[in-house]
Motif scaffolding. Sequence first.
Motif, PDB file in Angstrom:
ATOM      1  N   VAL A   1      -4.677   6.052  -2.929  1.00 24.99           N
ATOM      2  CA  VAL A   1      -3.963   5.304  -2.042  1.00 24.99           C
ATOM      3  C   VAL A   1      -4.200   3.806  -2.787  1.00 24.99           C
ATOM      4  CG1 VAL A   1      -3.776   4.327   0.143  1.00 24.99           C
ATOM      5  CG2 VAL A   1      -4.168   6.664  -0.147  1.00 24.99           C
ATOM      6  N   HIS A   2      -3.304   3.092  -2.878  1.00 27.16           N
ATOM      7  CA  HIS A   2      -3.555   1.780  -3.658  1.00 27.16           C
ATOM      8  C   HIS A   2      -2.260   0.724  -3.430  1.00 27.16           C
ATOM      9  CE1 HIS A   2      -1.563   2.713  -7.762  1.00 27.16           C
ATOM     10  NE2 HIS A   2      -0.824   2.801  -6.953  1.00 27.16           N
ATOM     11  N   GLU A   3      -2.620  -0.415  -3.872  1.00 21.17           N
ATOM     12  CA  GLU A   3      -1.701  -1.345  -4.144  1.00 21.17           C
ATOM     13  C   GLU A   3      -1.836  -2.056  -5.243  1.00 21.17           C
ATOM     14  OE1 GLU A   3      -1.162  -4.634  -1.255  1.00 21.17           O
ATOM     15  OE2 GLU A   3      -3.390  -5.070  -1.337  1.00 21.17           O
TER      16      GLU A   3
ATOM     17  N   TRP B   1       0.819  -1.018  -0.099  1.00 19.16           N
ATOM     18  CA  TRP B   1      -0.056  -0.025   0.016  1.00 19.16           C
ATOM     19  C   TRP B   1       0.918   1.152  -0.012  1.00 19.16           C
ATOM     20  CZ3 TRP B   1      -5.085   0.138  -0.630  1.00 19.16           C
ATOM     21  CH2 TRP B   1      -5.850  -1.002  -0.558  1.00 19.16           C
ATOM     22  N   HIS B   2       0.434   2.177  -0.833  1.00 21.45           N
ATOM     23  CA  HIS B   2       1.316   3.512  -0.808  1.00 21.45           C
ATOM     24  C   HIS B   2       0.342   4.273  -1.417  1.00 21.45           C
ATOM     25  CE1 HIS B   2       1.701   1.549  -4.927  1.00 21.45           C
ATOM     26  NE2 HIS B   2       2.076   3.002  -5.266  1.00 21.45           N
ATOM     27  N   ASP B   3       0.755   5.843  -1.445  1.00 21.72           N
ATOM     28  CA  ASP B   3       0.199   6.935  -2.166  1.00 21.72           C
ATOM     29  C   ASP B   3       1.195   7.834  -3.080  1.00 21.72           C
ATOM     30  OD1 ASP B   3       1.244   8.899  -0.670  1.00 21.72           O
ATOM     31  OD2 ASP B   3      -0.385   9.161   0.767  1.00 21.72           O
ATOM     32  N   HIS B   4       0.928   8.519  -3.799  1.00 18.59           N
ATOM     33  CA  HIS B   4       1.631   9.369  -4.681  1.00 18.59           C
ATOM     34  C   HIS B   4       1.371  10.852  -4.282  1.00 18.59           C
ATOM     35  CE1 HIS B   4      -0.319   6.044  -6.424  1.00 18.59           C
ATOM     36  NE2 HIS B   4       0.818   5.527  -7.021  1.00 18.59           N
ATOM     37  N   ALA B   5       1.173  11.120  -3.096  1.00 20.50           N
ATOM     38  CA  ALA B   5       1.185  12.558  -2.674  1.00 20.50           C
ATOM     39  C   ALA B   5       0.366  13.504  -3.603  1.00 20.50           C
ATOM     40  CB  ALA B   5       2.681  13.430  -2.516  1.00 20.50           C
TER      41      ALA B   5
ATOM     42  N   ALA C   1       2.639   6.700 -15.465  1.00 18.68           N
ATOM     43  CA  ALA C   1       2.912   8.070 -15.672  1.00 18.68           C
ATOM     44  C   ALA C   1       2.514   9.087 -14.477  1.00 18.68           C
ATOM     45  CB  ALA C   1       2.937   8.717 -16.823  1.00 18.68           C
ATOM     46  N   TYR C   2       3.274   9.724 -13.748  1.00 17.42           N
ATOM     47  CA  TYR C   2       2.773  10.660 -12.783  1.00 17.42           C
ATOM     48  C   TYR C   2       3.223  12.339 -13.114  1.00 17.42           C
ATOM     49  CZ  TYR C   2       3.468   6.124 -10.635  1.00 17.42           C
ATOM     50  OH  TYR C   2       3.713   4.838 -10.420  1.00 17.42           O
ATOM     51  N   TYR C   3       2.515  13.011 -12.814  1.00 21.55           N
ATOM     52  CA  TYR C   3       2.549  14.721 -12.853  1.00 21.55           C
ATOM     53  C   TYR C   3       2.091  15.379 -11.564  1.00 21.55           C
ATOM     54  CZ  TYR C   3       3.561  19.045 -14.428  1.00 21.55           C
ATOM     55  OH  TYR C   3       4.138  20.625 -14.436  1.00 21.55           O
TER      56      TYR C   3
HETATM   57 FE   LIG Z   1       1.246   3.420  -7.008  1.00 20.49          FE
END
Ligand SMILES: [Fe+2]
Length: 179
Positions: free
Chosen positions: A132-134, A73-77, A149-151
Motif C-alpha cells: 500500500v503506497h502513494e 493511496w492505493h494497492d496492487h492486490a 512493472a507488475y506481475y
Molecule cells: Fe502503485
Amino acid sequence: MSASPSPVVSSGSAVSVPTQADLLAFVRRTAADSELIDSLPLDPEGRTWVRLEGPGGSEAWLIGWPPGTGTGWHDHAESVGAFLTASGELKENSLAARLPTDGWKTLELTEDVDRERRLPTGQGRAFGRHHVHEVLNESTEHHAISVHAYYPPLPQIRRYSRSGPILRLEQVERPEDWQ
Ligand SMILES: [Fe+2]
C-alpha cells in the motif's frame, strides 16, 4: 546418475514467472534507455502514460509526473512490482502493515506503520503483494519520469483516502479503467 531434465524445466519456469528482482532489473534497464525516456510526451496539466512490454508477461508503464502530482493511496492486490525514477525525483509514502483484503471500509492505522523514502534519479524499489503506497512528485519545478512493472498484470487497484490514521476504501478499479 546426473543430467536429469528437471533443472531445464525449472529454469524455464523461473524465466517465465518474473520475480521482484527481475522486475527491478527491468525497470532499471528501461530507465537507462534515454531514447525511450525522452520519447514520453509530458503534459504540465497531468500525468502521462505509455504502456510497455514487461518481462515474462508483466504489466509495465512509463509515467510522466508534472510538479505537484501524485497517485493517492492505493494497492496492487496480489501483484508484486517494482518502480524506478528515470528522471527527476519521486517520493513514496507506504504502509508497513498488511491490510485485510476484504470486508472493511475504514481502518485505523497504528502510529508506527508509516514509511517514506525519496527516490532520486536512478533509485527504485521492488515490493511484494498487497503493498500500500502513494507516489508523489513534490518538486515545484521539475517533471519526474518513472518506469513501473507488475506481475501478474494488475487484476485491480484499490484506492484509499487517508485522514490522519484513518484509511478509507474509496474505489476499486479494474483493468478497463486504466487500459
Ligand atoms: Fe502503485
